[in-house]
Write an enzyme that holds these catalytic residues in place. Structure first.
Site, PDB file in Angstrom:
ATOM      1  N   ASN A  14       0.855  -1.302  -0.067  1.00 27.55           N
ATOM      2  CA  ASN A  14       0.019  -0.083  -0.013  1.00 27.55           C
ATOM      3  C   ASN A  14       0.812   1.055   0.008  1.00 27.55           C
ATOM      4  O   ASN A  14       1.406   1.567   1.009  1.00 27.55           O
ATOM      5  CB  ASN A  14      -0.836   0.001   1.211  1.00 27.55           C
ATOM      6  CG  ASN A  14      -1.756   1.054   1.536  1.00 27.55           C
ATOM      7  OD1 ASN A  14      -1.567   2.155   0.459  1.00 27.55           O
ATOM      8  ND2 ASN A  14      -2.753   1.179   2.365  1.00 27.55           N
TER       9      ASN A  14
ATOM     10  N   ARG B  27      -3.054  -1.523  -3.614  1.00 24.62           N
ATOM     11  CA  ARG B  27      -3.769  -0.668  -3.641  1.00 24.62           C
ATOM     12  C   ARG B  27      -3.561   0.393  -4.687  1.00 24.62           C
ATOM     13  O   ARG B  27      -2.229   1.009  -4.912  1.00 24.62           O
ATOM     14  CB  ARG B  27      -3.790   0.294  -2.022  1.00 24.62           C
ATOM     15  CG  ARG B  27      -4.589   1.268  -2.064  1.00 24.62           C
ATOM     16  CD  ARG B  27      -4.557   2.138  -1.107  1.00 24.62           C
ATOM     17  NE  ARG B  27      -5.473   3.156  -0.986  1.00 24.62           N
ATOM     18  CZ  ARG B  27      -5.313   4.217  -0.102  1.00 24.62           C
ATOM     19  NH1 ARG B  27      -4.235   4.544   0.385  1.00 24.62           N
ATOM     20  NH2 ARG B  27      -6.475   5.095   0.002  1.00 24.62           N
TER      21      ARG B  27
ATOM     22  N   HIS C  54     -11.564   5.705  -1.100  1.00 25.80           N
ATOM     23  CA  HIS C  54     -11.590   4.945   0.408  1.00 25.80           C
ATOM     24  C   HIS C  54     -12.368   3.635   0.239  1.00 25.80           C
ATOM     25  O   HIS C  54     -12.713   3.152   1.170  1.00 25.80           O
ATOM     26  CB  HIS C  54     -11.934   5.875   1.440  1.00 25.80           C
ATOM     27  CG  HIS C  54     -10.992   7.007   1.834  1.00 25.80           C
ATOM     28  ND1 HIS C  54     -11.441   8.128   2.183  1.00 25.80           N
ATOM     29  CD2 HIS C  54      -9.647   6.808   1.875  1.00 25.80           C
ATOM     30  CE1 HIS C  54     -10.307   8.827   2.264  1.00 25.80           C
ATOM     31  NE2 HIS C  54      -9.438   8.146   2.250  1.00 25.80           N
TER      32      HIS C  54
ATOM     33  N   GLY D 177      -6.246  11.756   4.815  1.00 27.35           N
ATOM     34  CA  GLY D 177      -7.435  12.040   3.572  1.00 27.35           C
ATOM     35  C   GLY D 177      -8.828  11.594   4.364  1.00 27.35           C
ATOM     36  O   GLY D 177      -8.719  10.706   5.507  1.00 27.35           O
TER      37      GLY D 177
ATOM     38  N   ARG E 239      -6.017  18.865   2.106  1.00 25.50           N
ATOM     39  CA  ARG E 239      -6.935  19.101   1.020  1.00 25.50           C
ATOM     40  C   ARG E 239      -8.170  20.080   1.639  1.00 25.50           C
ATOM     41  O   ARG E 239      -8.532  19.773   2.624  1.00 25.50           O
ATOM     42  CB  ARG E 239      -7.327  17.768   0.213  1.00 25.50           C
ATOM     43  CG  ARG E 239      -6.350  17.184  -0.676  1.00 25.50           C
ATOM     44  CD  ARG E 239      -6.688  15.861  -0.836  1.00 25.50           C
ATOM     45  NE  ARG E 239      -5.911  14.796   0.201  1.00 25.50           N
ATOM     46  CZ  ARG E 239      -6.120  13.524   0.105  1.00 25.50           C
ATOM     47  NH1 ARG E 239      -7.060  12.863  -0.791  1.00 25.50           N
ATOM     48  NH2 ARG E 239      -5.540  12.522   1.062  1.00 25.50           N
TER      49      ARG E 239
ATOM     50  N   MET F  85      -3.725  16.045  13.063  1.00 24.60           N
ATOM     51  CA  MET F  85      -4.713  16.147  14.148  1.00 24.60           C
ATOM     52  C   MET F  85      -4.147  16.309  15.698  1.00 24.60           C
ATOM     53  O   MET F  85      -4.127  16.867  16.558  1.00 24.60           O
ATOM     54  CB  MET F  85      -5.714  15.249  14.133  1.00 24.60           C
ATOM     55  CG  MET F  85      -6.999  15.493  15.079  1.00 24.60           C
ATOM     56  SD  MET F  85      -7.641  17.116  14.914  1.00 24.60           S
ATOM     57  CE  MET F  85      -9.079  16.790  14.181  1.00 24.60           C
ATOM     58  N   ARG F  86      -3.194  15.355  16.024  1.00 30.19           N
ATOM     59  CA  ARG F  86      -2.362  15.432  17.306  1.00 30.19           C
ATOM     60  C   ARG F  86      -1.781  16.592  17.610  1.00 30.19           C
ATOM     61  O   ARG F  86      -2.000  17.181  18.862  1.00 30.19           O
ATOM     62  CB  ARG F  86      -1.338  14.285  17.555  1.00 30.19           C
ATOM     63  CG  ARG F  86      -2.045  12.902  17.688  1.00 30.19           C
ATOM     64  CD  ARG F  86      -1.035  11.695  17.367  1.00 30.19           C
ATOM     65  NE  ARG F  86      -0.382  11.642  16.128  1.00 30.19           N
ATOM     66  CZ  ARG F  86      -0.066  10.884  15.350  1.00 30.19           C
ATOM     67  NH1 ARG F  86       0.175   9.841  16.009  1.00 30.19           N
ATOM     68  NH2 ARG F  86       0.439  10.833  14.059  1.00 30.19           N
TER      69      ARG F  86
ATOM     70  N   ILE G 281      -7.897   9.605  12.633  1.00 24.94           N
ATOM     71  CA  ILE G 281      -8.526  10.304  13.412  1.00 24.94           C
ATOM     72  C   ILE G 281      -9.823   9.503  14.245  1.00 24.94           C
ATOM     73  O   ILE G 281      -9.946   9.691  15.340  1.00 24.94           O
ATOM     74  CB  ILE G 281      -8.921  11.696  12.892  1.00 24.94           C
ATOM     75  CG1 ILE G 281      -7.638  12.613  12.412  1.00 24.94           C
ATOM     76  CG2 ILE G 281      -9.978  12.544  13.743  1.00 24.94           C
ATOM     77  CD1 ILE G 281      -7.763  13.714  11.533  1.00 24.94           C
TER      78      ILE G 281
ATOM     79  N   GLU H 259      -6.896  -1.721   5.431  1.00 25.78           N
ATOM     80  CA  GLU H 259      -7.200  -1.737   3.879  1.00 25.78           C
ATOM     81  C   GLU H 259      -6.076  -2.941   3.262  1.00 25.78           C
ATOM     82  O   GLU H 259      -6.472  -3.565   2.299  1.00 25.78           O
ATOM     83  CB  GLU H 259      -6.567  -0.462   3.152  1.00 25.78           C
ATOM     84  CG  GLU H 259      -7.457   0.821   3.547  1.00 25.78           C
ATOM     85  CD  GLU H 259      -7.044   1.872   3.629  1.00 25.78           C
ATOM     86  OE1 GLU H 259      -6.054   2.233   4.178  1.00 25.78           O
ATOM     87  OE2 GLU H 259      -7.625   2.819   3.018  1.00 25.78           O
TER      88      GLU H 259
HETATM   89  P1  ADP Z   1      -3.644   8.407   6.112  1.00 29.67           P
HETATM   90  O1  ADP Z   1      -4.635   8.808   5.424  1.00 29.67           O
HETATM   91  O2  ADP Z   1      -2.185   8.999   5.757  1.00 29.67           O
HETATM   92  O3  ADP Z   1      -3.600   6.857   6.389  1.00 29.67           O
HETATM   93  P2  ADP Z   1      -4.229   7.968   9.161  1.00 29.67           P
HETATM   94  O4  ADP Z   1      -5.484   7.189   8.792  1.00 29.67           O
HETATM   95  O5  ADP Z   1      -3.010   7.444   9.634  1.00 29.67           O
HETATM   96  O6  ADP Z   1      -3.679   8.711   7.706  1.00 29.67           O
HETATM   97  O7  ADP Z   1      -4.678   9.241  10.005  1.00 29.67           O
HETATM   98  C1  ADP Z   1      -3.704  10.176  10.247  1.00 29.67           C
HETATM   99  C2  ADP Z   1      -4.217  11.248  11.109  1.00 29.67           C
HETATM  100  O8  ADP Z   1      -4.659  10.497  12.174  1.00 29.67           O
HETATM  101  C3  ADP Z   1      -3.501  12.429  11.561  1.00 29.67           C
HETATM  102  O9  ADP Z   1      -4.174  13.612  11.658  1.00 29.67           O
HETATM  103  C4  ADP Z   1      -3.156  12.200  12.935  1.00 29.67           C
HETATM  104  O10 ADP Z   1      -2.977  13.108  13.979  1.00 29.67           O
HETATM  105  C5  ADP Z   1      -4.400  11.322  13.336  1.00 29.67           C
HETATM  106  N1  ADP Z   1      -4.035  10.637  14.599  1.00 29.67           N
HETATM  107  C6  ADP Z   1      -3.505   9.576  14.781  1.00 29.67           C
HETATM  108  N2  ADP Z   1      -3.494   8.946  16.162  1.00 29.67           N
HETATM  109  C7  ADP Z   1      -4.299  10.017  16.895  1.00 29.67           C
HETATM  110  C8  ADP Z   1      -4.616  10.166  18.207  1.00 29.67           C
HETATM  111  N3  ADP Z   1      -4.029   9.416  18.974  1.00 29.67           N
HETATM  112  N4  ADP Z   1      -5.334  11.449  18.608  1.00 29.67           N
HETATM  113  C9  ADP Z   1      -5.622  12.202  17.650  1.00 29.67           C
HETATM  114  N5  ADP Z   1      -5.643  12.187  16.081  1.00 29.67           N
HETATM  115  C10 ADP Z   1      -4.572  11.059  15.985  1.00 29.67           C
END
Ligand code: ADP
Length: 391
Positions: A9, A91, A179, A210, A239, A282-283, A327, A377
């Site tokens: 992926n 993917r 997705h 995304g 985005r 987001m973190r 998230i 996935e």
């Molecule tokens: P991708 O689309 O690259 O696969 P992910 O599904 O890994 O992305 O999601 C990444 C997002 O998830 C980032 O914004 C990250 O900050 C958020 N995230 C991951 N762990 C946490 C957490 N414990 N608390 C809040 N947000 C989180």
């Protein structure tokens, strides 16, 4: 251990991979190379939490092709002699109109899939590069492409059409939705958790870098927030999501932005990053005290709530709301805000369950149930690859 299949992926700066048995039931190995182009870092794990190997490179030492070769070698070393890699599933974000199910890739299909690069510039080139690299080095290995668009292809015409002159639809200018591998995996997992609810009207919120929502009825995609490209719908990490097309015209005229300038703006400089001016992550935003971080999160949540209303209308009501991806799986505060904003639909959160963040997170008498279901996935790609091999 008998023959195996592998899954790749590949994204813009990372490649995730995994090895499964031929039934795609047992995962033997998983890993990833992150930080391609900045600080490449390979991690290889067997069981959850067990690190088998790690390796780091400097930025210039490892590009995408190099990373693919390292991963292929790591898989080959793991399998050793006497165990055969039978196929590799990939993917691929965009399958256009033509690819509505997984396919075995050959040179002509690879060429056809390359035509979709402008429709998913953040993903499609990176998805196709490892297929090409492996075809060059291991031409006999069967490679399977699994598409994020395929799950949505049975949506009714109204869900797929733009109100443009009719010929554009026939030419492929339509809402594709993305997705799909995640939605397929999560909706099947909901069947195991709550078979009756999975037969009803469900909205899955895939909230990662995304982000999109999908309306699902009896396990089939009815509508989704992403459209012709992966930039549509929700606000995302970088985005912008849905935007008045007049804004684009205005910026082209007033700021002289050309095609590449617009692409860069709406795919890479907007979303949580653009609105906060701080981060796409987001973190980081949750940890920040800056009002701009709070404003970006508020807009992210508001956009989700608006779109949930739209998808609930497309479904004619709602039976369950499911959160998944980075998230959705980890950020209890986002889930709480969304569930509270969906009180009018009948969602009643349970604070302790939401904090725990597993399985059902709504209160027991909630007319509309809410869930956290981790997506996978890679497993979905493995299942598709295994099914194709059986045929
Ligand atoms: P991708 O689309 O690259 O696969 P992910 O599904 O890994 O992305 O999601 C990444 C997002 O998830 C980032 O914004 C990250 O900050 C958020 N995230 C991951 N762990 C946490 C957490 N414990 N608390 C809040 N947000 C989180």
């Amino acid at each position: 251990m008998p023959d195996c299949l592998a899954v790749l992926n590949a994204g813009s700066s990372s490649i995730k991979f995994a090895v499964y048995d031929m039934a795609a039931e047992v995962q033997h190995l998983h890993g990833q190379i992150e930080g391609i182009g900045t600080a490449p870092h390979l991690r290889l794990a067997g069981h959850p939490g067990e690190i088998l190997a790690e390796r780091r490179w400097s930025a210039g030492e490892l590009d995408h092709d190099g990373a693919t070769r390292e991963i292929y070698q790591a898989i080959a070393d793991f399998l050793g002699d006497g165990r055969l890699l039978r196929a590799m599933g990939h993917r691929v974000v965009h399958g256009g109109i033509a690819y509505t199910a997984p396919v075995i890739v050959d040179a002509s299909i690879l060429e056809a899939l390359a035509a979709f690069v402008p429709l998913a510039p953040l993903h499609q080139p990176h998805n196709l590069a490892p297929i090409r690299a492996i075809a060059a080095h291991q031409p006999d290995l069967l490679q399977v492409a699994c598409f994020d668009t395929a799950f949505h292809r049975a949506q009714q015409w109204e869900a797929q059409a733009f109100a443009l002159p009719r010929r554009y639809f026939a030419e492929g200018v339509r809402r594709y939705g993305f997705h799909g591998l995640s939605y397929e995996y999560v909706s099947k997992a909901l069947v195991d958790l709550a078979p009756d609810i999975a037969q009803g009207r469900v909205i899955i919120a895939h909230l990662g870098n995304g982000a999109s929502l999908c309306a699902i009825h009896r396990g089939a995609s009815v509508a989704s927030t992403m459209g012709f490209t992966t930039v549509d719908g929700l606000m995302m990490g970088t985005r912008c999501g849905t935007i008045d097309p007049g804004v684009i015209l205005y910026l082209m005229e007033r700021e002289g932005l050309d095609l590449r300038g617009i692409e860069d703006l709406i795919y890479r400089r907007s979303g949580l990053l653009g609105v906060s001016g701080i981060s796409a992550d987001m973190r980081t935003l949750r940890a920040s005290k800056a009002p701009e971080a709070a404003a970006a999160i508020a807009l992210f949540e508001y956009r989700i709530l608006r779109e949930i209303g739209s998808l609930a209308a497309a479904l004619g009501g709602l039976d369950a709301l499911v959160f998944t991806a980075g998230i959705g799986e980890n950020d209890a505060a986002t889930r709480e805000a969304i569930m509270r904003g969906c009180a009018w639909l009948g969602v009643a959160p349970d604070a302790a369950r939401n904090a725990a963040g597993k399985g059902r997170i709504s209160a027991d008498p909630s007319p509309v149930s809410a869930w956290v279901i981790p997506t996978d996935e890679e497993r979905m790609i493995a299942r598709h690859t295994a099914a194709l091999l059986r045929r």
